[in-house]
Design an enzyme around this catalytic site. Structure first.
Site, PDB file in Angstrom:
ATOM      1  N   SER A  94       0.838  -1.213   0.000  1.00 30.55           N
ATOM      2  CA  SER A  94       0.000   0.000   0.000  1.00 30.55           C
ATOM      3  C   SER A  94       0.865   1.252   0.000  1.00 30.55           C
ATOM      4  O   SER A  94       0.606   2.203  -0.748  1.00 30.55           O
ATOM      5  CB  SER A  94      -0.902   0.006   1.245  1.00 30.55           C
ATOM      6  OG  SER A  94      -1.831  -1.036   1.156  1.00 30.55           O
ATOM      7  N   ASP A 123       2.449  -6.162  -7.996  1.00 33.98           N
ATOM      8  CA  ASP A 123       1.635  -4.940  -7.872  1.00 33.98           C
ATOM      9  C   ASP A 123       2.463  -3.671  -8.007  1.00 33.98           C
ATOM     10  O   ASP A 123       2.007  -2.681  -8.597  1.00 33.98           O
ATOM     11  CB  ASP A 123       0.893  -4.922  -6.534  1.00 33.98           C
ATOM     12  CG  ASP A 123      -0.383  -5.746  -6.582  1.00 33.98           C
ATOM     13  OD1 ASP A 123      -0.529  -6.560  -7.515  1.00 33.98           O
ATOM     14  OD2 ASP A 123      -1.240  -5.583  -5.683  1.00 33.98           O
ATOM     15  N   ASN A 175      -3.859  -7.366 -11.642  1.00 27.59           N
ATOM     16  CA  ASN A 175      -4.950  -7.353 -10.667  1.00 27.59           C
ATOM     17  C   ASN A 175      -4.568  -6.480  -9.469  1.00 27.59           C
ATOM     18  O   ASN A 175      -4.904  -6.785  -8.331  1.00 27.59           O
ATOM     19  CB  ASN A 175      -5.272  -8.787 -10.222  1.00 27.59           C
ATOM     20  CG  ASN A 175      -6.613  -8.879  -9.498  1.00 27.59           C
ATOM     21  OD1 ASN A 175      -7.370  -7.906  -9.445  1.00 27.59           O
ATOM     22  ND2 ASN A 175      -6.897 -10.034  -8.930  1.00 27.59           N
ATOM     23  N   ARG A 212     -13.635  -6.175 -10.995  1.00 24.99           N
ATOM     24  CA  ARG A 212     -13.627  -5.425  -9.735  1.00 24.99           C
ATOM     25  C   ARG A 212     -14.179  -4.016  -9.983  1.00 24.99           C
ATOM     26  O   ARG A 212     -13.673  -3.279 -10.823  1.00 24.99           O
ATOM     27  CB  ARG A 212     -12.207  -5.401  -9.154  1.00 24.99           C
ATOM     28  CG  ARG A 212     -11.704  -6.808  -8.840  1.00 24.99           C
ATOM     29  CD  ARG A 212     -10.300  -6.815  -8.288  1.00 24.99           C
ATOM     30  NE  ARG A 212     -10.225  -6.169  -6.982  1.00 24.99           N
ATOM     31  CZ  ARG A 212      -9.079  -5.954  -6.333  1.00 24.99           C
ATOM     32  NH1 ARG A 212      -7.926  -6.320  -6.877  1.00 24.99           N
ATOM     33  NH2 ARG A 212      -9.082  -5.373  -5.158  1.00 24.99           N
ATOM     34  N   GLN A 231     -10.088   2.571  -1.685  1.00 24.39           N
ATOM     35  CA  GLN A 231      -9.087   3.018  -2.660  1.00 24.39           C
ATOM     36  C   GLN A 231      -9.625   4.142  -3.548  1.00 24.39           C
ATOM     37  O   GLN A 231      -8.849   4.963  -4.042  1.00 24.39           O
ATOM     38  CB  GLN A 231      -8.632   1.845  -3.528  1.00 24.39           C
ATOM     39  CG  GLN A 231      -7.839   0.803  -2.739  1.00 24.39           C
ATOM     40  CD  GLN A 231      -7.535  -0.447  -3.540  1.00 24.39           C
ATOM     41  OE1 GLN A 231      -7.858  -0.519  -4.727  1.00 24.39           O
ATOM     42  NE2 GLN A 231      -6.931  -1.433  -2.908  1.00 24.39           N
ATOM     43  N   ASP A 271      -7.625  -7.278   4.886  1.00 25.47           N
ATOM     44  CA  ASP A 271      -6.707  -8.212   4.218  1.00 25.47           C
ATOM     45  C   ASP A 271      -6.194  -9.276   5.187  1.00 25.47           C
ATOM     46  O   ASP A 271      -5.633 -10.295   4.761  1.00 25.47           O
ATOM     47  CB  ASP A 271      -5.521  -7.462   3.598  1.00 25.47           C
ATOM     48  CG  ASP A 271      -5.946  -6.566   2.439  1.00 25.47           C
ATOM     49  OD1 ASP A 271      -7.138  -6.612   2.054  1.00 25.47           O
ATOM     50  OD2 ASP A 271      -5.096  -5.822   1.922  1.00 25.47           O
ATOM     51  N   LYS A 275     -12.567  -8.447  -3.769  1.00 24.94           N
ATOM     52  CA  LYS A 275     -11.103  -8.344  -3.749  1.00 24.94           C
ATOM     53  C   LYS A 275     -10.559  -9.152  -4.943  1.00 24.94           C
ATOM     54  O   LYS A 275     -11.259  -9.349  -5.923  1.00 24.94           O
ATOM     55  CB  LYS A 275     -10.567  -8.867  -2.425  1.00 24.94           C
ATOM     56  CG  LYS A 275     -11.106  -8.127  -1.214  1.00 24.94           C
ATOM     57  CD  LYS A 275     -10.447  -6.790  -1.035  1.00 24.94           C
ATOM     58  CE  LYS A 275     -10.939  -6.121   0.241  1.00 24.94           C
ATOM     59  NZ  LYS A 275     -10.398  -4.796   0.419  1.00 24.94           N
ATOM     60  N   GLU A 276      -9.323  -9.674  -4.825  1.00 23.30           N
ATOM     61  CA  GLU A 276      -8.728 -10.413  -5.941  1.00 23.30           C
ATOM     62  C   GLU A 276      -9.642 -11.548  -6.388  1.00 23.30           C
ATOM     63  O   GLU A 276      -9.654 -11.958  -7.544  1.00 23.30           O
ATOM     64  CB  GLU A 276      -7.364 -10.970  -5.544  1.00 23.30           C
ATOM     65  CG  GLU A 276      -6.257  -9.934  -5.561  1.00 23.30           C
ATOM     66  CD  GLU A 276      -6.212  -9.084  -4.311  1.00 23.30           C
ATOM     67  OE1 GLU A 276      -7.275  -8.817  -3.712  1.00 23.30           O
ATOM     68  OE2 GLU A 276      -5.104  -8.655  -3.939  1.00 23.30           O
ATOM     69  N   HIS A 279      -3.286 -14.233  -3.924  1.00 20.61           N
ATOM     70  CA  HIS A 279      -2.122 -14.397  -3.035  1.00 20.61           C
ATOM     71  C   HIS A 279      -2.507 -14.655  -1.580  1.00 20.61           C
ATOM     72  O   HIS A 279      -1.898 -15.453  -0.894  1.00 20.61           O
ATOM     73  CB  HIS A 279      -1.231 -13.146  -3.143  1.00 20.61           C
ATOM     74  CG  HIS A 279      -1.952 -11.852  -2.863  1.00 20.61           C
ATOM     75  ND1 HIS A 279      -1.375 -10.794  -2.230  1.00 20.61           N
ATOM     76  CD2 HIS A 279      -3.239 -11.446  -3.115  1.00 20.61           C
ATOM     77  CE1 HIS A 279      -2.232  -9.796  -2.120  1.00 20.61           C
ATOM     78  NE2 HIS A 279      -3.368 -10.173  -2.657  1.00 20.61           N
ATOM     79  N   ARG A 280      -3.546 -13.956  -1.093  1.00 18.16           N
ATOM     80  CA  ARG A 280      -3.881 -14.105   0.333  1.00 18.16           C
ATOM     81  C   ARG A 280      -4.524 -15.462   0.633  1.00 18.16           C
ATOM     82  O   ARG A 280      -4.403 -15.984   1.735  1.00 18.16           O
ATOM     83  CB  ARG A 280      -4.786 -12.971   0.820  1.00 18.16           C
ATOM     84  CG  ARG A 280      -4.157 -11.628   0.625  1.00 18.16           C
ATOM     85  CD  ARG A 280      -4.444 -10.594   1.677  1.00 18.16           C
ATOM     86  NE  ARG A 280      -3.809  -9.355   1.258  1.00 18.16           N
ATOM     87  CZ  ARG A 280      -2.518  -9.062   1.415  1.00 18.16           C
ATOM     88  NH1 ARG A 280      -1.719  -9.911   2.027  1.00 18.16           N
ATOM     89  NH2 ARG A 280      -2.001  -7.923   0.978  1.00 18.16           N
ATOM     90  N   LYS A 302       2.113 -11.443  -6.109  1.00 19.08           N
ATOM     91  CA  LYS A 302       1.403 -10.147  -6.140  1.00 19.08           C
ATOM     92  C   LYS A 302       1.956  -9.197  -5.074  1.00 19.08           C
ATOM     93  O   LYS A 302       2.094  -8.002  -5.331  1.00 19.08           O
ATOM     94  CB  LYS A 302      -0.096 -10.382  -5.924  1.00 19.08           C
ATOM     95  CG  LYS A 302      -0.938  -9.127  -6.078  1.00 19.08           C
ATOM     96  CD  LYS A 302      -2.424  -9.456  -5.995  1.00 19.08           C
ATOM     97  CE  LYS A 302      -3.288  -8.292  -6.462  1.00 19.08           C
ATOM     98  NZ  LYS A 302      -3.416  -7.209  -5.505  1.00 19.08           N
TER      99      LYS A 302
END
Ligand SMILES: O=C(O)C1=C[C@@H](OP(=O)(O)O)[C@@H](O)[C@H](O)C1
Ligand SMILES: C=C(OP(=O)(O)O)C(=O)O
Length: 419
Positions: free
Chosen positions: A26, A52, A94, A124, A171, A296, A323-324, A373-374, A399
């Site tokens: 971020s 990212d 993404n 998204r 965002q 997250d 989200k993703e 990724h998460r 990511k």
């Protein structure tokens, strides 16, 4: 070497050692943009190098910013004070931050910018941000309410007040705030609606803006006033990523280990650092966790909750669906695959049933990460306690945390040889 799956072998001893999370995604993407908008040379250190941030850096390069990378954690950014129209659409994968922040920043460009992403990003929502730009007289359009977005900027605004609903994504608000300092007049940004994703991300934005010379003032609980100062080049230190830290904190409590992150848990300014106090309560996590201010970290907490003494209901997490991937669905699907009934959805809440006796069992499950990724990083935690957990598409961690699997290995985790 790239693999299409990775099976984790539960370690037979506590995870110990030093594992410093990478720089914050971020903060890196905010600092890259602000440095790119500034006139002069800025040095960003401690920065994240990942998919990212590469998308953000490459997009800025395509708009005339010079970005050098002297080492694995630094960017040296030289801007002319003005972004130029790119020759081709900006492809941002993404990366939500890059996509939303650059959509608004495109309003400062003299010319046309097309902001696009991969097939996930194209689902998204970005409509509220596009509408907010239009309310300033900026020619911005999307056919689907999602990327691609076309922005024909001039650097001039026709109004000085923007209203924005940040319920789907904070965002949008961060994007407008960062754009506003580059405009031709002072702008007030007002939040509409009750909900916003973690407000702490707005604080990250205003802090980064001030570090690059902006004048931004919070004039009420829901309004900010930004002066048209533009940005000044600065040297900027990026703190480690708090969302990445949650996996290490959880790995520590799950294995009764001792992991030195090289940064005190109280030293983070990012919203997800709030998860530390919850993780520290394991295996007595509270019955209800409001994830709205640490979104997250919810996949991390949910996988941890599977090993808790008592069930946990996650509330305030509706926007995890955009989200993703749909993270409420992905987490509940993955946990259900490990053991039927382990998790379910109720509306937009996620209920994890919890079963400490899962630890030590062999329960083979191939976890679909949905390119997220998460989901990959949090389900790896289940693999620390349960034999047979296979993570599909493990490279998706690139990511935000490309060294994730190596970092776990450095703490003593091993993987089945699937080559
Ligand atoms: O501003 C940011 O840096 C972010 C805000 C959050 O997204 P939303 O605002 O879309 O909820 C978070 O999930 C994302 O990883 C990073
Ligand atoms: C939601 C995330 O990313 P983004 O919105 O920046 O793509 C994330 O990193 O968990």
């Amino acid at each position: 070497m790239s693999k299409d799956k990775l099976t984790i072998i539960p370690p037979d001893k506590p995870l110990t050692g030093r594992a410093v999370p990478p720089g914050s995604k971020s903060i890196t993407n905010r600092a890259l943009l602000l440095a790119g908008l500034a006139k002069g040379t800025s040095r960003l250190t401690g920065a994240l190098k990942s998919d990212d941030t590469r998308y953000m850096a490459d997009a800025l390069r395509a708009m005339g910013v010079i970005i050098e990378e002297p080492d694995d954690t630094s960017f040296v950014v030289t801007g002319s004070g003005k972004l130029l129209p790119p020759q081709v659409p900006l492809f941002l994968g993404n990366a939500g931050t890059a996509t939303r922040f650059l959509t608004a920043a495109a309003a400062l460009v003299d010319g046309t910018v097309v902001v696009d992403g991969d097939q996930h990003m194209r689902k998204r929502p970005i409509g509220p941000l596009v509408d907010a730009l239009r309310s300033l007289g900026i020619d911005a359009s999307t056919e689907t309410g999602c990327p691609p977005v076309t922005v024909k900027g001039t650097g001039r605004f026709e109004a000085s007040r923007i209203q924005i609903d940040g319920g789907l994504s904070s965002q949008y608000v961060s994007a407008l705030l960062m754009m506003a300092a580059g405009g031709d007049r002072a702008v007030t940004i007002e939040l509409l609606g009750e909900d916003i994703g973690a407000l702490g991300y707005i604080d990250l934005t205003t802090a980064a803006m001030r570090a690059f010379g902006a004048k931004v003032e919070k004039t009420s609980a829901v309004t900010w006033r930004v002066e048209p100062t533009g940005y000044a080049a600065a040297d900027f230190v990026v703190e480690p990523d708090a969302s990445a830290a949650t996996y290490l904190w959880a790995a520590e409590v799950l294995t009764s280990g001792k992991i030195d992150l090289g940064v005190a848990n109280g030293a983070f300014t990012q919203p997800d650092a709030k998860a530390y106090d919850l993780i520290a309560q394991f295996p007595h996590l509270p019955a209800v966790i409001d994830g709205s201010q640490m979104q997250d970290a919810v996949p991390t907490l949910a996988v941890l909750a599977a090993f808790n003494e008592t069930p946990v209901r996650f509330v305030g997490i509706a926007n995890l669906r955009v989200k993703e991937c749909d993270r409420i669905r992905a987490v509940s699907t993955g946990l259900t695959q490990i053991r039927p009934g382990l998790a379910h959805e109720e509306g937009d809440d996620l209920i994890v049933q919890s079963d400490p006796s899962l630890a030590g069992q062999r329960l083979p499950a191939k976890i679909d990460t949905f390119a997220d990724h998460r989901i990959a990083m949090s389900f790896a935690l289940a693999g620390l306690k349960i034999a047979g957990i296979t993570i599909l598409d493990p490279d998706c961690v690139g990511k935000t945390f490309p060294a994730y699997w190596r970092t776990l290995a450095g703490l003593g985790v091993t993987y089945a040889d699937e080559s």
